[in-house]
Design a protein around this motif. Structure first.
Motif, short mmCIF file in Angstrom:
data_model
loop_
_atom_site.label_atom_id
_atom_site.label_comp_id
_atom_site.label_asym_id
_atom_site.label_seq_id
_atom_site.Cartn_x
_atom_site.Cartn_y
_atom_site.Cartn_z
N ALA A 28 124.22 46.24 -26.07
CA ALA A 28 124.30 44.79 -26.27
C ALA A 28 124.20 44.45 -27.76
N VAL A 29 123.28 45.12 -28.46
CA VAL A 29 123.14 44.89 -29.90
C VAL A 29 124.43 45.27 -30.63
N VAL A 30 124.96 46.44 -30.30
CA VAL A 30 126.18 46.91 -30.95
C VAL A 30 127.36 45.99 -30.66
N GLY A 31 127.50 45.56 -29.39
CA GLY A 31 128.58 44.65 -29.03
C GLY A 31 128.49 43.33 -29.75
N SER A 32 127.25 42.83 -29.95
CA SER A 32 127.06 41.53 -30.60
C SER A 32 127.27 41.59 -32.11
N ARG A 33 127.27 42.82 -32.68
CA ARG A 33 127.41 42.95 -34.13
C ARG A 33 128.71 43.66 -34.56
N PHE A 34 129.15 44.63 -33.75
CA PHE A 34 130.30 45.43 -34.14
C PHE A 34 131.46 45.32 -33.15
N GLY A 35 131.32 44.48 -32.13
CA GLY A 35 132.34 44.42 -31.10
C GLY A 35 132.41 45.76 -30.36
N LEU A 36 133.62 46.22 -30.09
CA LEU A 36 133.80 47.52 -29.43
C LEU A 36 134.15 48.62 -30.43
N GLY A 37 133.85 48.36 -31.69
CA GLY A 37 134.18 49.33 -32.73
C GLY A 37 133.40 50.62 -32.67
N LEU A 38 132.34 50.67 -31.83
CA LEU A 38 131.56 51.90 -31.66
C LEU A 38 131.69 52.46 -30.24
N ALA A 39 132.67 51.97 -29.49
CA ALA A 39 132.86 52.49 -28.13
C ALA A 39 133.18 53.98 -28.14
N ALA A 238 128.69 46.47 -23.67
CA ALA A 238 129.11 46.15 -25.04
C ALA A 238 130.24 45.13 -25.03
N ALA A 239 131.17 45.25 -24.08
CA ALA A 239 132.29 44.32 -24.01
C ALA A 239 131.81 42.90 -23.70
N CYS A 240 130.85 42.78 -22.79
CA CYS A 240 130.30 41.46 -22.47
C CYS A 240 129.67 40.83 -23.71
N ALA A 241 128.91 41.64 -24.47
CA ALA A 241 128.30 41.12 -25.69
C ALA A 241 129.37 40.75 -26.72
N THR A 242 130.44 41.53 -26.78
CA THR A 242 131.54 41.25 -27.71
C THR A 242 132.19 39.91 -27.41
N LEU A 246 129.01 37.92 -29.80
CA LEU A 246 129.59 38.11 -31.14
C LEU A 246 130.18 36.83 -31.72
N PRO A 247 130.99 36.07 -30.95
CA PRO A 247 131.57 34.85 -31.52
C PRO A 247 130.52 33.81 -31.90
N GLN A 248 129.36 33.83 -31.24
CA GLN A 248 128.31 32.86 -31.52
C GLN A 248 127.24 33.41 -32.45
N ALA A 249 127.46 34.66 -32.93
CA ALA A 249 126.51 35.30 -33.85
C ALA A 249 125.09 35.32 -33.29
N ILE A 250 124.99 35.64 -31.99
CA ILE A 250 123.68 35.70 -31.33
C ILE A 250 123.12 37.12 -31.48
N ASP A 251 121.94 37.22 -32.10
CA ASP A 251 121.27 38.51 -32.22
C ASP A 251 120.53 38.83 -30.93
N VAL A 252 120.63 40.07 -30.49
CA VAL A 252 119.96 40.48 -29.26
C VAL A 252 118.53 40.89 -29.58
#
Length: 408
Positions: A28-39, A238-242, A246-252
């Motif tokens: 969730a943290v990764v998705g909210s900050r990096f999208g799916l770039g670490l999948a 991660a996709a759900c968080a993305t 991510l669009p709302q810049a919400i930190d987990v």
């Protein structure tokens, strides 16, 4: 039906190990900050854990002994002690995180301070470990944990732009993040995927179930069904968080933020499923880590162990588990944030990986124990490639933790 339940150990190991509180939070943290770039790290972790869990399960099925017993015998007491110390300490840290995770689930449902739930969560784990049969433990927790599929369903309900979401899969470092932070979370994801206790639990679980050479097909099925399923669910988290965070810049920083995308997608019904799934995943992982604490110490010192024995005939095995639970409760009652414990536990797991996986590769190639079932050339080649990755992640973990301030 029996064949379906035959893969329950793999599902439990995946749901309680691959998708535990560490994976839920980290993805969730990764998705909210990096999208799916670490999948890609999750995919890499799935391949790695499948490779080494299959070795560990094969060792148990062929030799009739748990991996940790053979490691001590094959590598000697000193090397075995280094493995034991690293594995046990990481396992204890992970157990603490999982007990805290169970308490956070109850807080999510009731709004009551999680500190009040910590002793009850630990007591529940102890009762199940003490009284429940291993088959009942794995079947119930594993199957309830499948409720986490709601994360994958939520991705579809959120109706994303699939082209844009697919582009997120291309590895890249966002402009708002540094390269050091990117690689720090890559190591955290890798550590969450290949947590050491998973392979020891899987091997010991095979002994609990009485695996023999005839069960090698079942061993592979457990691995190839359970862990890839865990990987799919991880990427879905991660996709759900993305899509939502991510669009709302919400930190987990809390479990409520992890489940927010699911609730937004499916409302109350989805919330019910996700709560059941997370409760099963964290409780299952708490069971795994508790059992693993007993497995590793008992197997190293040659004590009687196992759920297949009555508690009175494996007293030290059960005592170690009880002590581990008490320590976890005492740590959590200091007020430490379970999310913070989780984030540190996955990184320290990455640090300890070489001490876990190098011995497994050695044992899986020893004909004295494995006979004709030693690793083939392809498996060894892949194993060596992953050892390079494992060592690199272990060496880089602490410097990156210091440089990034633990990912801040």
């Amino acid at each position: 039906m029996k064949r379906l339940f035959a893969v329950a150990l793999g599902i439990l190991t995946a749901i309680g190990g691959f998708v535990d509180i560490g994976d839920l939070v980290t993805n969730a943290v990764v998705g909210s900050r990096f999208g799916l770039g670490l999948a890609w790290v999750t995919v890499l972790g799935v391949v790695g854990i499948c490779l080494y869990a299959n070795m560990s399960g094969r060792v148990a099925a062929v030799s009739g002994r748990a991996t940790f017993e053979i490691i001590r015998e094959r590598l000697g007491a000193r090397a075995g002690m280094a493995n034991l110390a690293a594995s046990f300490l990481i396992n204890l840290m992970t157990m603490t995180a999982e007990i805290g995770g169970v308490a956070l689930v109850f807080q999510l449902v009731t709004g009551i301070d999680p500190l009040l739930w910590v002793p009850l969560a630990a007591f529940g784990v102890w009762i199940v470990v003490w009284r429940a049969k291993f088959s009942a433990l794995e079947n119930a927790t594993g199957l309830l944990g499948l409720s986490l599929i709601v994360f994958a369903v939520a991705v579809f309900l959120l109706q994303p732009d699939w082209g844009h979401l697919g582009m997120q899969l291309i590895p890249r470092i966002p402009e708002s993040e540094s390269g050091s932070t990117y690689w720090y979370y890559a190591i955290a994801l890798f550590g969450a995927a290949m947590t050491p206790y998973e392979v020891f639990f899987f091997s010991s679980g095979g002994i609990e179930e009485g695996w023999t050479v005839k069960d090698l097909g079942q061993t592979r099925a457990n691995v190839l069904v359970g862990f890839p399923l865990g990987g799919i669910l991880s990427i879905a988290i991660a996709a759900c968080a993305t899509l939502v965070l991510l669009p709302q810049a919400i930190d987990v920083t809390s479990l409520s933020q992890v489940v927010l995308p699911v609730v937004q997608a499916g409302g109350t019904i989805a919330f019910g499923f996700v709560v059941v799934g997370i409760a099963a995943a964290t409780f299952g992982a708490a069971l795994e880590t508790t059992l693993s604490s007993g497995y590793t110490l008992a197997q190293y010192f040659g004590w009687s162990w196992g759920k297949f024995r009555r508690p009175a005939r494996a007293a030290r095995f059960h005592l170690i588990m009880l002590i581990g639970l008490v320590i976890a409760v005492l740590v959590l009652l200091t007020g430490v944030d379970p999310i913070a414990v989780t984030e540190f536990s996955v990184v320290f797991s990455a640090i300890a990986l070489p001490l876990t996986y190098i011995p497994i590769l050695i044992v899986a190639n020893d004909r004295q124990y494995m006979g004709r079932h030693v690793n083939g050339k392809l498996v060894n080649a892949l194993g060596l490639v992953f050892l390079v990755v494992i060592v690199a992640a272990s060496v880089a973990a602490i410097p990156l933790m210091i440089i990034t301030g633990a990912g801040q």
